[in-house]
Every structure is written in C-alpha cells, then in structure tokens.
Design a protein around this motif. Structure first.
Motif, PDB file in Angstrom:
ATOM      1  N   LEU A 234       0.834  -1.215   0.000  1.00  0.00           N
ATOM      2  CA  LEU A 234       0.000   0.000   0.000  1.00  0.00           C
ATOM      3  C   LEU A 234       0.863   1.258   0.000  1.00  0.00           C
ATOM      4  O   LEU A 234       0.539   2.252  -0.658  1.00  0.00           O
ATOM      5  CB  LEU A 234      -0.926  -0.007   1.215  1.00  0.00           C
TER       6      LEU A 234
ATOM      7  N   ILE B 253       2.020   1.783  -3.496  1.00  0.00           N
ATOM      8  CA  ILE B 253       0.958   2.302  -4.361  1.00  0.00           C
ATOM      9  C   ILE B 253       0.797   3.810  -4.154  1.00  0.00           C
ATOM     10  O   ILE B 253       0.652   4.571  -5.112  1.00  0.00           O
ATOM     11  CB  ILE B 253      -0.372   1.544  -4.113  1.00  0.00           C
ATOM     12  N   THR B 254       0.857   4.251  -2.900  1.00  0.00           N
ATOM     13  CA  THR B 254       0.797   5.696  -2.634  1.00  0.00           C
ATOM     14  C   THR B 254       1.983   6.406  -3.279  1.00  0.00           C
ATOM     15  O   THR B 254       1.824   7.442  -3.930  1.00  0.00           O
ATOM     16  CB  THR B 254       0.796   5.957  -1.111  1.00  0.00           C
TER      17      THR B 254
ATOM     18  N   SER C  46       1.500   6.486  -7.131  1.00  0.00           N
ATOM     19  CA  SER C  46       0.409   7.394  -7.518  1.00  0.00           C
ATOM     20  C   SER C  46       0.859   8.841  -7.410  1.00  0.00           C
ATOM     21  O   SER C  46       0.556   9.664  -8.278  1.00  0.00           O
ATOM     22  CB  SER C  46      -0.806   7.212  -6.605  1.00  0.00           C
ATOM     23  N   GLN C  47       1.557   9.152  -6.333  1.00  0.00           N
ATOM     24  CA  GLN C  47       2.018  10.535  -6.143  1.00  0.00           C
ATOM     25  C   GLN C  47       3.054  10.913  -7.195  1.00  0.00           C
ATOM     26  O   GLN C  47       3.006  12.004  -7.760  1.00  0.00           O
ATOM     27  CB  GLN C  47       2.616  10.708  -4.748  1.00  0.00           C
TER      28      GLN C  47
END
Lengths: 274, 274
Positions: free
Chosen positions: B143, B146-147, B150-151
C-alpha cells in the motif's frame, strides 16, 4: 401512494442527498487549492465539471447495506468519482480523429486538460491507499479495492468502453454494440462502485457479487437512458426493462435490512422516472 | 584500469543487463495479446515504444541493495515503467496548443493513443496490488508503494513536471526552470523507483530515504543529459557535477555491501559516460 409510502420516499431522498453531499465535501477537502496553482486550479475545476454520476453514492450505499460505516467507503467513492471525472475530461479533448466533437465549454487548453486528467486518475487511487492510515479498513480489503478500481478504470473497463464507443454510428442503431458500450462504461463503473462498497463494508462474497451485478445492470440502464442510446428506440426500451428486472433480483436478499429501502428508492428515482 | 577493475565492471554490466531483461520479460508476460485486440494491441505496442528509462532497473537494484529479493520489487518496477510509457504516449499526442510537436512516428490515431495511455497507467497499479497474491510482500509495504507511485505519477510529480515543461523556451536557457522540470520528471520517477525498491526489499527508513535522494539526484542528471537541457551549457554542466556528488554521498552507507558495486557501476555507465 399512501402517506406512509410518500414519507418513506422523502426519508430515502434525504438519505441519498446526505451521501452525495458527504462525497462532495470529502472531495473538496481532498483537493485543496494549493501550490502549484497552475496544476491544482484545473484539477479542482475539472473534478467538479464532469456531469453527475450515481456510481460514487452507490459505493457508499452498498457499504452501508452490508453493515459497514460510511467512512469506510468514502475514499473509494471519491476515487470512483475521479475515474469518471478523468474519463470525462479526456473524452472532451479536441483531437483530429474524434468522430464527432461534442460542443462543450473548455476553460483550459487541450494540453492542460490532458495532463489534468492524467493527474486526477492516480490521485483517486492515492486517496484509497492513504485511507488505510485512518484505521478504518484492513489492508487486504483496501488492496482488493485498488485492484477493482484499476481494472474498472482501465483497458478491460471504462477505457475499453470508450474504444468501442468510437464504432457507434449515429445513423443506425446497433443494439448489441450499445449494450456492450454501456456495460463497459456506466455498467463497469457502477458495478465496481457497488462491489468496492460491499468489500469495504465487510460484506461476504455472496453479497459482494450480488451488489456487483446490481451495479452492473443499474449502471447499464443509466448508460442507455442518459447517454449512448435513446430510450425511445424499441430495442433499447426492451433492454432497459429487462435490465431493471435483473437488477432488482440481485438485491432481494437485502429485504428487511434497514438500508434496503434506500437502494430501492434510489432505483425508483434514478432508473424509473427519467 | 587494472584488470580486476575491468572484470568488476563487466560483472556489474551483466548484473544490470539481467535486471533489465527480467523486467522486460515480466512486462511481456503481464500484457498478453488478448481479446479485445483493438485495445491490447496498442497497449502492448505503446508500452514498449517509449524510450528506455533506467528507473525500473533502479527499483530492483534498490530492493537488492537493502537485502530484498528481486521478485519482491518486480511488479513495482513494471509499474514504474508503465508510468513512464503512459506519460511518453500522452506527451506525443498532437494537440492544437502543443508548443513544439516532436516529429515521431505514430502507429495509432490520437484518440487511440489517448485511451491507451489512460489504460496503461492504472494497469501498473493493478500489477502492484495483485503482486500481494504471490505472498512475497506484506500488504502495508504494498500500500505504501501504491501511494508512492500514484504521487510520483500525478499532479505533484511527473504531471507537474510536464505542466512546467511547457514554459521552457528554446531560445533562452532558464537553469532554474530546467532544474525544476528535471526534478519533477526524471528525478521524481527515479526517486520513487528507488524508494519503492527499498520499501519492498525491507530497508529501514534511513535506507529508504538515502535511496530516495540518490534516485532523485541521479534521475535529475539523466533528465539534464538526455532530454530537457543540454549538458554543454555552462550552468547545466555545473549542476550535473553537483548532482553527481550529492548522489554518491547518499549511497556511501552501502559500501561493503555485495550489491553496492552494482549501484556504483550503474552510476558510472549511465551518468558519467554520456
């Protein structure tokens, strides 16, 4: 309708209104106007410029109907809205090979719209991943939801629907093609939204799949009524009626559940009175 | 160079070659040519049409230098490549307000390129989320990655760099602006790649931040050398030398580690012999 039924409908309309207003508040808080303004100003504007879709609210309702808390599905509902907003933004970029450009007002240049759409999409998944830190969900459910949203947004979901949409001709109605496009666009978005809500709310596998199919059928009806097709064409009218029956069958299992009336009222107001 | 040093460089070149070939194999396996071909054919083509970037390989190397297994970072490395491929695809769509269209060969129509880029991006995050099922990583690390991705892909990373890139003028060199664009584009991509590799490989917070900064500086050098700027301009040449010193300082802590020579060899071949 007897007075009690009217009261029920009013209560349920309030229920949906609070869901929609909570999602909007969450989105506005999540995308502050901050530095760099050249990036965040169009992002803010284009997030809210897309026409309303009922998929994010369905995500919350699905979470609540399986016994979950609204807050557990809020980030996923926001992400579903952002997938829709990014797709809408990109759909309206003027390109040389677009079959029929729709006349909409463009506040930003094409390049800005392109880049903003590119920024909006991963932002939604970032919100979902970050929602873990609130301690509302377990990481396995959150990861499952990220997979669901990525697939629905991508080349086996909304993007595939947009590919196929290019083949739709204005002059003749190809019912099969319209059905396919509605399935992949509004259908997939609502289907994913309902499944994600159910996953985050702690629904069991059967409930998740029931709500996923409910969302698929209900979303397809919306697609046909609001967009791609025209409900007055004979083949489409039949399809809408068939899909409505299929949709209701999927949520029968929730009868007697306090939140079921909400799903039913939504169904009536969104899919039957258009 | 003495013969032993030459042998070391050869060994390390093999090391990087195996990383790059493993990533390519993984990507090819992940994007099969399947139904619908109209969607997956351009997706396959455009994934591999983007020019080579070293960020995915750095992700793997960072994972291994902190003691992780290559397989743990493979999905993240693929996702980093897909972020790059999607950005490259969208960057080359002919738009009316593009400051200077670059002459490249377009195998597909603009609309297909737009939609394919839209599909490639979430596909990368889907791969990362799904990598959980292999049992190689814990969900908290996945997770977090993924953050991070995405950022880096979004409006505070690569997309912001592309916004700012539009301001770069060909006639006069604005060193500060070029530095900023390189930081947000190649810098952010390499920085994110290295941090993700370190997170997935089980590095501690200090190692993660060291590798993140190493990636940032090394990526900025690549951006200046390969793309946005020209290394022969005086201000940029000085910046490159400064960034190289900063980068090496960040990885000194790994001296003596078996995989450190790999990072060093990469640094020499990619950043010094251009």
């Amino acid at each position: 309708r007897p007075p009690s039924a009217i009261k029920m409908v009013q209560t349920q309309q309030t229920y949906w209104a609070t869901i929609e207003s909570d999602i909007e508040t969450h989105l506005k808080k999540s995308i502050p106007i901050r530095h760099p303004v050249s990036v965040f100003d169009p992002m803010h504007y284009l997030t809210f410029a897309a026409p309303r879709t009922t998929a994010p609210a369905l995500c919350i309702a699905a979470c609540e109907v399986v016994g979950g808390d609204r807050a557990q599905a809020m980030a996923a509902a926001a992400a579903i809205h952002l997938v829709h907003a990014a797709a809408f933004t990109h759909k309206n970029i003027p390109l040389t090979d677009r079959p029929r450009p729709e006349p909409i007002e463009h506040k930003f240049n094409p390049n800005i719209e392109l880049l903003t759409g590119d920024g909006i999409m991963p932002f939604g998944l970032e919100l979902v991943a970050e929602s873990m830190s609130l301690g509302l969900n377990n990481p396995d459910r959150v990861l499952r939801v990220i997979t669901e949203i990525s697939q629905a947004a991508g080349s086996r979901g909304v993007v595939e629907g947009q590919f196929k949409e290019m083949d739709i001709s204005l002059s003749e109605i190809d019912v099969g093609l319209i059905e396919y496009v509605c399935k992949k666009k509004e259908g997939e978005l609502h289907s994913c939204a309902a499944a994600c809500g159910a996953i985050l709310g702690g629904g069991n596998e059967e409930e998740i799949e029931n709500l996923r199919r409910y969302g698929l059928y209900a979303g397809m009806v919306q697609g046909i009524l609001n967009g791609v097709g025209s409900k007055n064409r004979k083949g489409l009218q039949e399809m809408v009626e068939k899909l409505k029956v299929l949709a209701l069958k999927e949520v029968e299992c929730f009868k007697g559940n306090g939140k079921f009336d909400g799903i039913l009222a939504w169904f009536e107001s969104e899919l039957c009175n258009v």
